[in-house]
Design a protein around this motif. Structure first.
Motif, PDB file in Angstrom:
ATOM      1  N   LEU A  35       0.832  -1.202   0.000  1.00 57.65           N
ATOM      2  CA  LEU A  35       0.000   0.000   0.000  1.00 57.65           C
ATOM      3  C   LEU A  35       0.868   1.254   0.000  1.00 57.65           C
ATOM      4  O   LEU A  35       0.517   2.255  -0.618  1.00 57.65           O
ATOM      5  N   GLN A  62      -8.695   2.430   4.339  1.00 56.47           N
ATOM      6  CA  GLN A  62      -8.677   1.899   2.974  1.00 56.47           C
ATOM      7  C   GLN A  62      -8.731   0.376   2.928  1.00 56.47           C
ATOM      8  O   GLN A  62      -9.481  -0.187   2.135  1.00 56.47           O
ATOM      9  N   THR A 115      -3.604  -5.004  -4.523  1.00 63.14           N
ATOM     10  CA  THR A 115      -4.157  -3.652  -4.453  1.00 63.14           C
ATOM     11  C   THR A 115      -3.811  -2.890  -5.727  1.00 63.14           C
ATOM     12  O   THR A 115      -2.855  -3.226  -6.422  1.00 63.14           O
ATOM     13  N   ILE A 117      -2.797   0.640  -6.349  1.00 59.15           N
ATOM     14  CA  ILE A 117      -2.372   1.966  -5.895  1.00 59.15           C
ATOM     15  C   ILE A 117      -1.273   2.442  -6.825  1.00 59.15           C
ATOM     16  O   ILE A 117      -0.284   1.745  -7.043  1.00 59.15           O
ATOM     17  N   ASN A 118      -1.460   3.646  -7.368  1.00 58.24           N
ATOM     18  CA  ASN A 118      -0.479   4.181  -8.316  1.00 58.24           C
ATOM     19  C   ASN A 118       0.772   4.696  -7.617  1.00 58.24           C
ATOM     20  O   ASN A 118       1.881   4.353  -8.002  1.00 58.24           O
ATOM     21  N   LYS A 120       2.980   4.763  -4.352  1.00 59.93           N
ATOM     22  CA  LYS A 120       3.183   4.030  -3.108  1.00 59.93           C
ATOM     23  C   LYS A 120       4.202   4.691  -2.191  1.00 59.93           C
ATOM     24  O   LYS A 120       4.312   4.319  -1.029  1.00 59.93           O
ATOM     25  N   THR A 125       2.967  10.696  -1.257  1.00 59.03           N
ATOM     26  CA  THR A 125       1.540  10.596  -0.945  1.00 59.03           C
ATOM     27  C   THR A 125       1.150  11.506   0.214  1.00 59.03           C
ATOM     28  O   THR A 125       0.120  12.170   0.165  1.00 59.03           O
TER      29      THR A 125
END
Length: 148
Positions: A35, A62, A115, A117-118, A120, A125
């Motif tokens: 993630l 999430q 997952t 997720i672009n 990480k 983020t």
């Protein structure tokens, strides 16, 4: 039929691993389960430590179940802090063994399923954790205000 000695050797070494290089890089998990990650320098920073609980809560909203893997190269007091915070938030945390310390990552948040997720990198983020530090460093001193 397979040779008994070959089968015994495989079982003794834990069997064949799928993508062992990827697992070493991501502290024993697969990239598609990750993630978010923080490199060792970021994980040792006080800004990251201050914002760790908000990052942890964000990931818990999430995904469930949530796991945290900690590289033993992180400073000891920070390792203990991350373990304690994760345990209080009902997140399973583990300090990985020394054979996985070739990883460039200090912390890995992951789950047990794939997952999508672009981004990480936790430093990208959650960039708001580092904005306060930049604002403080741009303040001018009183001497520069008067003379400069």
């Amino acid at each position: 039929m397979t040779d008994l000695s070959t089968q015994l050797l495989e079982k003794a070494h834990g069997g064949a691993k799928l993508n062992p290089d990827e697992q070493r890089r991501y502290l024993g998990t697969f990239e598609e389960r990750v993630l978010g990650f923080a490199d060792i320098e970021t994980a040792n920073s006080p800004e990251f430590q201050k914002g760790f609980l908000s990052i942890l809560e964000s990931f818990q909203e999430q995904e469930q179940p949530l796991f945290l893997k900690i590289n033993p190269k992180i400073e000891f007091d920070k390792q203990v802090f991350y373990l304690k915070q994760a345990k209080e938030a009902d997140c399973q945390a583990t300090i990985v063994s020394d054979d996985l310390t070739s990883s460039p990552f200090g912390l890995i948040f992951h789950t047990d399923h794939v997952t999508q997720i672009n981004e990480k990198n936790l430093k990208v983020t959650f960039s708001n954790l580092w904005e306060d530090q930049k604002e403080e460093s741009t303040k001018k001193s009183i001497w520069k205000k008067w003379f400069g």
